[in-house]
Enzyme design. Structure first.
Site, PDB file in Angstrom:
ATOM      1  CB  SER A 506     -49.167 -45.328  27.826  1.00 25.22           C
ATOM      2  OG  SER A 506     -49.108 -43.963  28.121  1.00 25.22           O
ATOM      3  CG  ASP A 517     -42.382 -43.952  13.469  1.00 26.01           C
ATOM      4  OD1 ASP A 517     -42.811 -44.938  12.845  1.00 26.01           O
ATOM      5  OD2 ASP A 517     -43.106 -43.255  14.197  1.00 26.01           O
ATOM      6  CE  LYS A 531     -53.057 -43.985  28.734  1.00 22.97           C
ATOM      7  NZ  LYS A 531     -52.111 -42.912  28.392  1.00 22.97           N
TER       8      LYS A 531
END
Length: 736
Positions: A506, A517, A531
């Site tokens: 999460s 990224d 998740k």
């Protein structure tokens, strides 16, 4: 009266939109309210009589079985939960016959996951419930679910009474027979004879484990009797709040793996976990036989400052204020003891204890402590500095352990300037590390199951600046927006590493994905949980005009799906590290992909963001340096051998119940583990993660002093994997 249901946007994005339920749902609740005052009286009577029945030690008295009936509040909760989940959950599923089947299966799994209590005949008896759960939930008629639990409770009583009787007879450990530890896919027992034989084997294994650990027969019998009595009594003392919570959770989990109902008591505990603060005395309790026992005293809390409570003290009674009556809590459930000890800040609680150093026959002592706000610093972010790299080229790496993405929402809403949050704590740590000349940081998110979405975004901002898009969130209607980091400059502009494992989930995945990224740092470890959904939690009383004394609990449900800034979801696939380490976890058993009803992976368009171009070219060389170091490292070879050994032992599900066979296996295991310990000692590695021979003990039966010492050592020690991750960060420093 109107039943207000918050729109999904309100839950996360603080808009003012809300909608209303249909008139039929309102009528159901209004009909229920007509009998509310009588029901509340019954609840009070049950609560008082339960306290009176709890005064004898578990070894002397079996709890009185009371009929369990759902209250009006629990019926209301069911109706509201059903309306929310069929209208506003992200992946809406109709509450129909198919859902009834799923909830029935989940409810049974929650009660009897190993199929060791109920018989096939019981399941057949429950068949009318299986077919009608959807109407039960929509109308608030929970009595059939309570009746199922009462049958289960009867079976628990029977099984443990049978177990206690078996302990009075000798076991034959010379015959070769086996016991299957994994009964998830087993069939329900068809007869009393069949399930009694299962229990005979279970008890024989419990006995054999203690016998192999060196316990005498008389000690084994006494220990197992206490264990079984305590287990039986805890189930028999479950109340209507527990049953309603279990049943509504069976429904929630059947719609989505991360949708949960919290009873009023559980909701309070959830608030403590996410805020890391509570009004109380600052002590962590555990169950020890029939007593609540002090496990830890929170540093800086009222109990610690008073010097009157210590680990190992056993709680006998609790009184409110300076002179309120003392309430005997021997053999109470732990949650009920905690309720009495917690309370309003500034008030006094008196606790009668058996001090640990005096033994069970020692004189009792009553201590008086004023409750205050307690912050659980031991569960907050912490750090240490490690010198990584080669002897000729040492680099200082700050290793920051983050157990969860905590945030004290209530204190923040009240405008308290010193409210607790992971971002605020890590900011302070980073500033300290910078002053100490640390070259790079490694954030350890292993076993971090997540927490606050805003904290995941703001923590990212310490390394990326802000406001920057950190994660995209998408509603069921397809509306997509960005969650951004808070406005501010980069706090840490030196190299960054993030370490994750299969349990990282999460908010941990949001943070790790953003760092990856943007090319801001290197992600290390094994693929994360997967998740990729966002939940909100709301008190159900928010949806009604409250009546005095009304408590409906809270619902956490899925309202959005989150996507990385590059458009990819972490759902099911998780975050794949730049440098993958060997894993201690079986991905078929743990992770989002192991859920039958998990949402599938998907992708949307990337958002606009400006990343760092320099890191992409460095991942290859970092991998190469890691692999070269691993090939030459005896410590890394030890790690691989230990993981392989752990997988081999955990894969064994069927075990022998013959003493000679198990003794031979234990001796071989002991020899193998001695080799591991010797290798660790020679390499100077901590033995905190080394294997231990099975001592046959259950939770709360071991040596508390040793357990606490091991936990302290575990926190202070660095394992082989985290050291190598720090070496990778040191390599990254040298790549600049």
């Amino acid at each position: 009266m109107k039943l207000k249901v918050l729109a999904t946007a309100l839950a996360l994005l603080a808009t003012s939109a809300c909608v209303y339920a249909d008139s039929e749902a309102l009528n159901r609740i209004e009909r229920l309210e007509q009998s509310q005052s009588t029901q509340h009286q019954l609840v009070v009577q049950n609560s008082n009589s339960s306290a009176d029945a709890s005064k004898a030690p578990a070894s002397l008295k079996k709890p009185e079985k009371k009929a369990l009936e759902p209250t009006v509040d629990q019926a209301k909760a069911a109706i509201i939960v059903a309306n929310i989940l069929t209208r506003f959950e992200y992946d809406k599923k109709p509450l129909d016959e198919n859902m009834s089947q799923a909830v029935f299966k989940e409810y049974l799994k929650m009660m009897d996951p190993a199929k060791m209590y109920l018989l096939q005949s019981d399941i057949n008896e429950f068949e009318p419930v299986r077919q009608n759960i959807h109407t039960m939930l929509m109308t608030g008629r929970l009595a059939p679910a309570f009746a199922m639990f009462e049958k289960y409770r009867d079976r628990v009583e029977q099984r443990f009474d049978h177990a206690l009787a078996l302990l009075d007879k000798p076991f034959n450990f010379d015959i070769e027979e086996s016991f299957n530890l994994d009964r998830k896919k087993a069939e329900w027992a068809s007869s009393d004879e069949q399930i009694n034989d299962l229990w005979r084997k279970r008890i024989k294994n419990d006995y054999l484990r203690l016998k192999l650990a060196g316990s005498k027969d008389s000690v084994i019998v006494e220990k197992l009797k206490k264990r079984y009595i305590n287990n039986r009594n805890q189930i028999m003392r479950m109340n209507g709040e527990d049953v309603a919570e279990m049943f509504l959770n069976a429904y929630g989990n059947s719609t989505d793996p991360h949708t949960s109902y919290y009873s009023p008591s559980s909701a309070k505990n959830f608030d403590v976990q996410i805020s890391l603060s509570v009004d109380g005395i600052g002590a962590v309790l555990q169950k020890r036989d029939e007593y609540g026992q002090i496990r830890e005293v929170v540093p800086g809390g009222p109990a610690a400052k008073s010097g009157q409570l210590n680990p190992g003290d056993r709680i006998v009674a609790v009184g409110q204020g300076e002179s309120g009556p003392m309430e005997d809590v021997v053999d109470w459930r732990l949650d009920d003891i905690v309720k009495l000890i917690r309370g309003k800040r500034g008030t006094t609680v008196r606790i009668e204890i058996i001090p640990a150093e005096r033994g069970m026959e020692g004189k009792h002592t009553t201590v008086s402590i004023v409750r205050q706000k307690v912050t659980m610093e031991d569960q907050a972010a912490r750090y240490r500095i490690y010198e990584a790299g080669t002897d000729a080229n040492k680099r200082k790496v700050g290793i920051i352990t983050i157990p969860s993405f905590y945030e004290d929402f209530d204190a923040k809403a009240r405008g308290e300037s010193n409210y607790k949050s992971v971002t605020r704590d890590v900011r302070v740590i980073l500033e300290k590390l910078d002053k100490e000349g640390v070259d790079g940081v490694l954030l350890d998110l292993r076993n971090n199951g997540g927490g606050s979405l805003s904290e995941a975004a703001n923590l990212s901002g310490l390394f990326l600046g802000g406001p920057n898009p950190i994660v995209q969130v998408s509603t069921a209607e397809g509306t997509t927006s960005n969650v951004r980091s808070a406005t501010g400059k980069i706090v840490w502009n030196k190299p960054v590493g993030v370490m994750v494992n299969r349990i990282s989930a999460s908010a941990s995945e949001i943070f790790a994905a953003a760092i990856q990224d943007y090319g801001r740092g290197v992600v290390i470890g094994d693929p994360t949980w997967g998740k990729g959904s966002v939940q909100t939690i709301r008190g159900l009383d928010e949806f009604l005009r409250r009546h005095e004394g009304e408590e409906l609990g809270s619902l956490k449900w899925t309202i959005q799906k989150f996507f990385r800034v590059n458009g990819s979801s972490t759902q099911e696939k998780g975050v794949v590290p730049d440098i993958v380490f060997p894993s201690a976890f079986d991905p078929t058993e743990l992770g989002e992909s192991s859920y039958e009803n998990a949402m599938p992976w998907s992708k949307i368009a990337p958002t606009r963001y400006s990343g760092y171009d320099t890191l992409a070219d460095k991942i290859g060389p970092l991998k190469t340096m890691h692999e070269q170091r691993a090939q030459q490292s005896d410590s890394w070879k030890l790690l691989l051998d230990e993981l392989a050994y752990a997988r081999k032992t955990s894969d064994k599900k069927v075990i022998s119940l013959r003493y000679a066979t198990r003794l031979d296996e234990r001796e071989k295991m002991s020899a193998e583990q001695s080799q591991f310990e010797e290798r660790r000692k020679k390499l100077g590695e901590s033995d905190v993660n080394s294997f231990r021979l099975d001592d046959g003990l259950a939770a709360g039966e071991g040596n508390l002093t040793q357990e606490l010492a091991d936990e302290k050592k575990r926190k202070e020690s660095l394992d082989i994997a985290i050291k190598e991750a720090a070496n990778i960060v040191a390599d990254l420093v040298d790549q600049k």
